[in-house]
Write a protein that holds these residues in place. Structure first.
Motif, mmCIF file in Angstrom:
data_model
loop_
_atom_site.group_PDB
_atom_site.id
_atom_site.type_symbol
_atom_site.label_atom_id
_atom_site.label_comp_id
_atom_site.label_asym_id
_atom_site.label_seq_id
_atom_site.Cartn_x
_atom_site.Cartn_y
_atom_site.Cartn_z
ATOM 1 N N VAL A 151 -16.229 -12.074 -68.994
ATOM 2 C CA VAL A 151 -15.155 -13.051 -69.142
ATOM 3 C C VAL A 151 -14.427 -12.750 -70.446
ATOM 4 C CG1 VAL A 151 -16.338 -14.837 -67.835
ATOM 5 C CG2 VAL A 151 -16.678 -14.686 -70.300
ATOM 6 N N PRO A 152 -13.199 -13.222 -70.592
ATOM 7 C CA PRO A 152 -12.454 -12.952 -71.832
ATOM 8 C C PRO A 152 -13.170 -13.515 -73.064
ATOM 9 C CG PRO A 152 -10.996 -13.768 -70.114
ATOM 10 C CD PRO A 152 -12.382 -13.937 -69.602
ATOM 11 N N ASP A 153 -12.960 -12.854 -74.161
ATOM 12 C CA ASP A 153 -13.548 -13.329 -75.418
ATOM 13 C C ASP A 153 -12.932 -14.667 -75.808
ATOM 14 O OD1 ASP A 153 -14.856 -10.955 -75.384
ATOM 15 O OD2 ASP A 153 -13.653 -10.006 -76.959
ATOM 16 N N GLN A 154 -13.730 -15.472 -76.514
ATOM 17 C CA GLN A 154 -13.252 -16.761 -76.999
ATOM 18 C C GLN A 154 -12.700 -16.622 -78.424
ATOM 19 O OE1 GLN A 154 -17.142 -18.746 -75.914
ATOM 20 N NE2 GLN A 154 -15.728 -20.419 -75.465
ATOM 21 N N LEU A 155 -11.607 -17.294 -78.688
ATOM 22 C CA LEU A 155 -11.022 -17.298 -80.025
ATOM 23 C C LEU A 155 -11.608 -18.465 -80.821
ATOM 24 C CD1 LEU A 155 -8.986 -16.249 -82.122
ATOM 25 C CD2 LEU A 155 -7.283 -17.778 -81.087
ATOM 26 N N VAL A 156 -12.179 -18.156 -81.962
ATOM 27 C CA VAL A 156 -12.796 -19.166 -82.825
ATOM 28 C C VAL A 156 -11.973 -19.292 -84.103
ATOM 29 C CG1 VAL A 156 -14.861 -19.842 -84.098
ATOM 30 C CG2 VAL A 156 -15.081 -18.658 -81.905
ATOM 31 N N ASN A 157 -11.558 -20.504 -84.417
ATOM 32 C CA ASN A 157 -10.867 -20.804 -85.678
ATOM 33 C C ASN A 157 -11.767 -21.711 -86.506
ATOM 34 O OD1 ASN A 157 -8.352 -19.456 -85.090
ATOM 35 N ND2 ASN A 157 -7.924 -21.110 -83.648
ATOM 36 N N LEU A 158 -12.062 -21.289 -87.724
ATOM 37 C CA LEU A 158 -12.932 -22.062 -88.604
ATOM 38 C C LEU A 158 -12.257 -22.230 -89.954
ATOM 39 C CD1 LEU A 158 -15.668 -23.381 -89.299
ATOM 40 C CD2 LEU A 158 -16.488 -21.104 -89.953
ATOM 41 N N ASP A 159 -12.194 -23.477 -90.406
ATOM 42 C CA ASP A 159 -11.590 -23.795 -91.710
ATOM 43 C C ASP A 159 -12.616 -24.622 -92.487
ATOM 44 O OD1 ASP A 159 -9.934 -24.201 -93.829
ATOM 45 O OD2 ASP A 159 -8.722 -25.744 -92.869
#
Length: 204
Positions: free
Chosen positions: A102-110
Protein backbone atom coordinates in the motif's frame (compact mmCIF):
# COMPACT_ATOMS: atom_id res chain seq x y z
CA UNK A 1 16.00 48.90 26.07
CA UNK A 2 19.16 47.34 24.68
CA UNK A 3 18.80 44.46 27.12
CA UNK A 4 15.19 43.93 26.04
CA UNK A 5 16.24 43.94 22.37
CA UNK A 6 19.04 41.44 23.05
CA UNK A 7 16.66 39.06 24.80
CA UNK A 8 14.17 39.46 21.98
CA UNK A 9 16.79 38.56 19.38
CA UNK A 10 17.94 35.65 21.53
CA UNK A 11 14.38 34.39 21.71
CA UNK A 12 14.38 33.95 17.93
CA UNK A 13 17.75 32.22 17.97
CA UNK A 14 17.01 29.80 20.83
CA UNK A 15 13.81 28.10 19.79
CA UNK A 16 13.03 24.64 21.10
CA UNK A 17 10.98 23.49 18.12
CA UNK A 18 11.36 20.15 16.39
CA UNK A 19 9.32 19.87 13.19
CA UNK A 20 9.68 17.06 10.66
CA UNK A 21 7.79 15.27 7.90
CA UNK A 22 8.60 11.82 6.54
CA UNK A 23 7.05 8.84 4.78
CA UNK A 24 6.31 5.70 6.79
CA UNK A 25 6.28 2.47 4.73
CA UNK A 26 3.65 -0.13 5.57
CA UNK A 27 4.58 -2.70 8.25
CA UNK A 28 7.60 -0.70 9.33
CA UNK A 29 8.74 1.29 12.37
CA UNK A 30 10.51 4.62 12.52
CA UNK A 31 11.77 6.35 15.66
CA UNK A 32 13.07 9.83 16.40
CA UNK A 33 15.26 10.60 19.41
CA UNK A 34 15.96 13.82 21.27
CA UNK A 35 17.73 14.76 24.50
CA UNK A 36 15.68 16.96 26.82
CA UNK A 37 16.53 18.51 30.19
CA UNK A 38 14.82 17.85 33.51
CA UNK A 39 11.45 19.44 34.42
CA UNK A 40 10.76 20.60 30.87
CA UNK A 41 7.29 20.75 29.35
CA UNK A 42 7.08 18.92 26.02
CA UNK A 43 4.13 19.28 23.65
CA UNK A 44 3.54 17.90 20.21
CA UNK A 45 1.13 17.80 17.29
CA UNK A 46 1.07 14.92 14.85
CA UNK A 47 -0.88 14.11 11.73
CA UNK A 48 -0.70 10.85 9.78
CA UNK A 49 -2.26 10.34 6.38
CA UNK A 50 -4.84 7.58 6.42
CA UNK A 51 -4.59 4.41 4.36
CA UNK A 52 -7.20 1.68 3.98
CA UNK A 53 -6.77 -1.28 6.37
CA UNK A 54 -3.68 0.34 7.87
CA UNK A 55 -3.22 1.25 11.54
CA UNK A 56 -0.41 3.37 12.90
CA UNK A 57 0.72 3.21 16.52
CA UNK A 58 2.46 6.11 18.25
CA UNK A 59 4.56 5.54 21.37
CA UNK A 60 6.82 7.92 23.30
CA UNK A 61 9.29 6.41 25.77
CA UNK A 62 12.37 7.38 27.75
CA UNK A 63 15.68 5.53 27.95
CA UNK A 64 14.23 3.19 30.62
CA UNK A 65 11.39 2.18 28.24
CA UNK A 66 8.78 3.96 30.38
CA UNK A 67 5.81 4.91 28.24
CA UNK A 68 5.05 8.63 28.40
CA UNK A 69 2.41 8.64 25.67
CA UNK A 70 0.79 5.89 23.63
CA UNK A 71 -1.89 5.96 20.97
CA UNK A 72 -3.20 3.04 18.94
CA UNK A 73 -4.63 3.74 15.50
CA UNK A 74 -3.20 7.26 15.62
CA UNK A 75 -4.25 9.63 12.86
CA UNK A 76 -4.19 13.15 14.27
CA UNK A 77 -3.77 14.53 17.74
CA UNK A 78 -1.68 16.19 20.42
CA UNK A 79 0.38 15.04 23.36
CA UNK A 80 2.05 16.70 26.33
CA UNK A 81 4.26 15.57 29.21
CA UNK A 82 6.83 16.97 31.63
CA UNK A 83 10.24 15.35 31.87
CA UNK A 84 11.29 14.04 35.28
CA UNK A 85 15.00 13.88 34.51
CA UNK A 86 17.51 14.72 31.80
CA UNK A 87 17.11 11.85 29.38
CA UNK A 88 16.95 10.64 25.80
CA UNK A 89 13.35 10.43 24.62
CA UNK A 90 12.14 8.37 21.68
CA UNK A 91 9.09 8.97 19.51
CA UNK A 92 8.15 5.88 17.49
CA UNK A 93 5.62 5.43 14.70
CA UNK A 94 4.73 1.87 13.67
CA UNK A 95 2.56 1.02 10.68
CA UNK A 96 0.67 -2.28 10.53
CA UNK A 97 -1.49 -3.64 7.73
CA UNK A 98 -2.67 -7.15 6.75
CA UNK A 99 -2.81 -6.04 3.13
CA UNK A 100 0.00 -6.29 0.63
CA UNK A 101 1.75 -3.28 -0.83
CA UNK A 102 0.00 0.00 0.00
CA UNK A 103 1.20 3.59 -0.43
CA UNK A 104 3.46 5.00 2.24
CA UNK A 105 1.88 7.16 4.92
CA UNK A 106 2.94 10.79 5.34
CA UNK A 107 3.75 11.66 8.96
CA UNK A 108 3.95 15.27 10.15
CA UNK A 109 5.35 15.82 13.64
CA UNK A 110 5.77 19.18 15.38
CA UNK A 111 7.37 19.00 18.83
CA UNK A 112 8.03 21.91 21.17
CA UNK A 113 9.63 22.01 24.58
CA UNK A 114 10.57 24.58 27.14
CA UNK A 115 9.45 28.15 26.50
CA UNK A 116 8.02 27.37 23.07
CA UNK A 117 5.74 24.68 24.53
CA UNK A 118 3.95 27.06 26.92
CA UNK A 119 0.62 28.52 25.88
CA UNK A 120 1.11 32.18 26.77
CA UNK A 121 -2.28 33.13 25.35
CA UNK A 122 -3.92 30.89 27.92
CA UNK A 123 -1.65 32.26 30.66
CA UNK A 124 -2.63 35.80 29.65
CA UNK A 125 -6.34 34.92 29.91
CA UNK A 126 -5.99 33.26 33.30
CA UNK A 127 -3.75 35.92 34.85
CA UNK A 128 -5.28 38.82 32.86
CA UNK A 129 -1.95 40.02 31.51
CA UNK A 130 -1.41 42.73 28.96
CA UNK A 131 0.44 41.95 25.69
CA UNK A 132 3.64 43.58 26.93
CA UNK A 133 3.41 41.69 30.22
CA UNK A 134 2.96 38.43 28.31
CA UNK A 135 6.05 39.16 26.23
CA UNK A 136 8.02 40.02 29.37
CA UNK A 137 6.87 36.77 30.96
CA UNK A 138 7.99 34.89 27.87
CA UNK A 139 11.38 36.61 27.89
CA UNK A 140 11.73 35.92 31.62
CA UNK A 141 11.08 32.22 31.03
CA UNK A 142 13.48 32.27 28.11
CA UNK A 143 16.26 33.90 30.14
CA UNK A 144 15.69 31.37 32.94
CA UNK A 145 15.92 28.55 30.41
CA UNK A 146 19.19 29.95 29.04
CA UNK A 147 20.62 30.28 32.56
CA UNK A 148 19.66 26.68 33.29
CA UNK A 149 21.30 25.55 30.04
CA UNK A 150 24.52 27.37 30.94
CA UNK A 151 24.43 25.87 34.44
CA UNK A 152 24.01 22.40 32.94
CA UNK A 153 26.88 23.01 30.50
CA UNK A 154 29.08 24.18 33.38
CA UNK A 155 28.18 21.08 35.37
CA UNK A 156 28.98 18.84 32.41
CA UNK A 157 32.28 20.66 31.89
CA UNK A 158 33.21 20.09 35.54
CA UNK A 159 32.29 16.41 35.27
CA UNK A 160 34.37 16.03 32.10
CA UNK A 161 37.30 17.84 33.72
CA UNK A 162 37.11 15.55 36.76
CA UNK A 163 36.97 12.54 34.46
CA UNK A 164 40.00 13.77 32.50
CA UNK A 165 41.97 14.40 35.67
CA UNK A 166 41.07 10.98 37.01
CA UNK A 167 42.06 9.37 33.71
CA UNK A 168 45.37 11.27 33.65
CA UNK A 169 46.13 10.11 37.20
CA UNK A 170 45.41 6.49 36.31
CA UNK A 171 47.53 6.72 33.17
CA UNK A 172 50.40 8.18 35.25
CA UNK A 173 50.18 5.38 37.80
CA UNK A 174 50.01 2.78 35.04
CA UNK A 175 53.05 4.33 33.32
CA UNK A 176 55.05 4.26 36.57
CA UNK A 177 53.98 0.67 37.20
CA UNK A 178 54.94 -0.33 33.64
CA UNK A 179 58.33 1.39 34.01
CA UNK A 180 59.00 -0.43 37.29
CA UNK A 181 58.06 -3.72 35.66
CA UNK A 182 60.41 -3.07 32.73
CA UNK A 183 63.28 -2.10 35.05
CA UNK A 184 62.66 -5.21 37.17
CA UNK A 185 62.55 -7.41 34.07
CA UNK A 186 65.76 -5.88 32.68
CA UNK A 187 67.53 -6.38 36.01
CA UNK A 188 66.37 -10.01 36.19
CA UNK A 189 67.59 -10.63 32.63
CA UNK A 190 71.03 -9.21 33.47
CA UNK A 191 71.43 -11.47 36.53
CA UNK A 192 70.03 -14.47 34.68
CA UNK A 193 72.38 -14.04 31.73
CA UNK A 194 75.31 -13.48 34.11
CA UNK A 195 74.57 -16.78 35.91
CA UNK A 196 74.08 -18.53 32.59
CA UNK A 197 77.41 -17.35 31.17
CA UNK A 198 79.15 -18.25 34.44
CA UNK A 199 77.62 -21.73 34.31
CA UNK A 200 78.91 -22.12 30.75
CA UNK A 201 82.27 -20.74 31.95
CA UNK A 202 82.12 -18.04 29.30
CA UNK A 203 82.86 -15.38 31.89
CA UNK A 204 84.43 -15.43 35.34
Amino acid sequence: MARFTALLLLSFLVESVFSISFFLPVNSRKCLREEIHKDVLVTGDYEISEQANTKTHLRITDSSSHTLYSKDDATKGKFAFTTEDYDMFEVCFESKSPMGVVPDQLVNLDMKHGVEAKNYEEIAKVEKLKPLEVELRRLEDLSESIVNDFAYMKKREEEMRDTNESTNTRVLYFSVFSMCCLIGLATWQVFYLRRFFKAKKLIE
